[in-house]
Design an enzyme around this catalytic site. Sequence first.
Site, PDB file in Angstrom:
ATOM      1  N   ASP A  23      -5.643   1.617  -0.182  1.00  0.00           N
ATOM      2  CA  ASP A  23      -7.079   1.880  -0.329  1.00  0.00           C
ATOM      3  C   ASP A  23      -7.893   0.582  -0.396  1.00  0.00           C
ATOM      4  O   ASP A  23      -7.456  -0.385  -1.006  1.00  0.00           O
ATOM      5  CB  ASP A  23      -7.309   2.708  -1.602  1.00  0.00           C
ATOM      6  CG  ASP A  23      -8.658   3.396  -1.592  1.00  0.00           C
ATOM      7  OD1 ASP A  23      -9.354   3.351  -0.557  1.00  0.00           O
ATOM      8  OD2 ASP A  23      -9.029   3.974  -2.629  1.00  0.00           O
ATOM      9  N   HIS A  40      -9.479  -2.295   8.682  1.00  0.00           N
ATOM     10  CA  HIS A  40      -8.229  -1.554   8.884  1.00  0.00           C
ATOM     11  C   HIS A  40      -7.189  -2.448   9.581  1.00  0.00           C
ATOM     12  O   HIS A  40      -6.000  -2.364   9.288  1.00  0.00           O
ATOM     13  CB  HIS A  40      -8.485  -0.290   9.713  1.00  0.00           C
ATOM     14  CG  HIS A  40      -9.291   0.746   8.965  1.00  0.00           C
ATOM     15  ND1 HIS A  40      -8.948   1.175   7.705  1.00  0.00           N
ATOM     16  CD2 HIS A  40     -10.418   1.436   9.300  1.00  0.00           C
ATOM     17  CE1 HIS A  40      -9.825   2.090   7.288  1.00  0.00           C
ATOM     18  NE2 HIS A  40     -10.729   2.263   8.240  1.00  0.00           N
ATOM     19  N   LEU A 134      16.170   1.471   5.707  1.00  0.00           N
ATOM     20  CA  LEU A 134      14.969   1.988   5.031  1.00  0.00           C
ATOM     21  C   LEU A 134      14.427   3.229   5.729  1.00  0.00           C
ATOM     22  O   LEU A 134      14.305   3.252   6.959  1.00  0.00           O
ATOM     23  CB  LEU A 134      13.881   0.889   5.039  1.00  0.00           C
ATOM     24  CG  LEU A 134      12.483   1.310   4.560  1.00  0.00           C
ATOM     25  CD1 LEU A 134      12.464   1.506   3.045  1.00  0.00           C
ATOM     26  CD2 LEU A 134      11.435   0.277   4.966  1.00  0.00           C
TER      27      LEU A 134
HETATM   28  C1  FPP Z   1      -8.204   3.532   3.057  1.00  0.00           C
HETATM   29  O1  FPP Z   1      -9.226   2.567   2.982  1.00  0.00           O
HETATM   30  C2  FPP Z   1      -7.379   3.304   4.235  1.00  0.00           C
HETATM   31  C3  FPP Z   1      -7.260   4.172   5.272  1.00  0.00           C
HETATM   32  C4  FPP Z   1      -8.007   5.452   5.330  1.00  0.00           C
HETATM   33  C5  FPP Z   1      -6.430   3.862   6.458  1.00  0.00           C
HETATM   34  C6  FPP Z   1      -5.208   3.037   6.199  1.00  0.00           C
HETATM   35  C7  FPP Z   1      -4.652   2.613   7.498  1.00  0.00           C
HETATM   36  C8  FPP Z   1      -4.160   1.374   7.795  1.00  0.00           C
HETATM   37  C9  FPP Z   1      -4.012   0.282   6.830  1.00  0.00           C
HETATM   38  C10 FPP Z   1      -3.750   1.026   9.184  1.00  0.00           C
HETATM   39  C11 FPP Z   1      -3.155   2.081  10.047  1.00  0.00           C
HETATM   40  C12 FPP Z   1      -1.781   2.486   9.710  1.00  0.00           C
HETATM   41  C13 FPP Z   1      -0.691   2.238  10.449  1.00  0.00           C
HETATM   42  C14 FPP Z   1       0.576   2.915  10.188  1.00  0.00           C
HETATM   43  C15 FPP Z   1      -0.739   1.303  11.567  1.00  0.00           C
HETATM   44  P1  FPP Z   1     -10.748   3.037   3.028  1.00  0.00           P
HETATM   45  O2  FPP Z   1     -11.240   2.851   4.411  1.00  0.00           O
HETATM   46  O3  FPP Z   1     -10.880   4.414   2.465  1.00  0.00           O
HETATM   47  O4  FPP Z   1     -11.386   1.970   2.057  1.00  0.00           O
HETATM   48  P2  FPP Z   1     -12.716   2.143   1.200  1.00  0.00           P
HETATM   49  O5  FPP Z   1     -12.394   3.120   0.122  1.00  0.00           O
HETATM   50  O6  FPP Z   1     -12.944   0.759   0.677  1.00  0.00           O
HETATM   51  O7  FPP Z   1     -13.805   2.584   2.128  1.00  0.00           O
END
Ligand code: FPP
Length: 245
Positions: A23, A40, A134
């Site tokens: 997050d 991201h 893993l």
């Molecule tokens: C949450 O941060 C994160 C996500 C919704 C996406 C997580 C995905 C990745 C790190 C990359 C993609 C995954 C792979 C397997 C390649 P948020 O955007 O909700 O953060 P915020 O709460 O600060 O807005």
Amino acid sequence: MSNAALAPIDMNKLPKHIAVIMDGNGRWAKKNKVKIALGHRAGTENLREIIRSSSDLGIEALSIFAFSTENWSRPKVEVDALMQLILEFFSSEIDELCEKKVRITMLGDITQLPERQLLALREAEDRTRENGGLRLNIAINYGARAEMVRMVKQIAEKVQAGEISLDSITEDTLSSHLYTAGLPQIDLLIRTSGELRLSNFLLYQCAYAEFVFPPMLWPDYSLKDYHESICEFQKRKRRFGSREE
Ligand code: FPP
């Protein structure tokens, strides 16, 4: 990073199954005045290191929350960026993951994904199916409540067909109809960015998980922080509802 700089993990007390809610990518992008897609992307960079380290440590299973059933409601440009990153991740990582004997499994209803992503994910599962290292579970279009509805329907169908009786249903029956069938329950759940929520991630599997909530945003969460989270887990006393003698 040299191992000397990392927190000293007790190799005899490793968590078997770690779940991670990555997050804070959005807030990281805002803080660094860049587009959300770059947040991201930065989050994918440290994810690579954390997967590598989990494999090297000998962790049995790592489950990461990449895209929830609710994430479809984000702006199209962000959903597209995440879909693109998922595609890039698999094409750039699959060879090394295979070499490390990592077995990839998807958690969630991936049939709802665009065709290119669906094919890449299925290929990753197929190519790594026989690997004994893993277990890397990637939750995409995943929601724990939807997973439980699916589990109940599968069990009900078997009861209806006379394959199993109502009386024979146990907790193991439920576990074996979840996406994580055959894997240990979650020992350690890590959610970055200081948010103290489970957000519909692995609700059943987290029944006795230890929770660690590091304050940093996901792209700032380093390998050192990951090792510290594992050390924090190792300090916890787990009683599973019983009393210590
Ligand atoms: C949450 O941060 C994160 C996500 C919704 C996406 C997580 C995905 C990745 C790190 C990359 C993609 C995954 C792979 C397997 C390649 P948020 O955007 O909700 O953060 P915020 O709460 O600060 O807005």
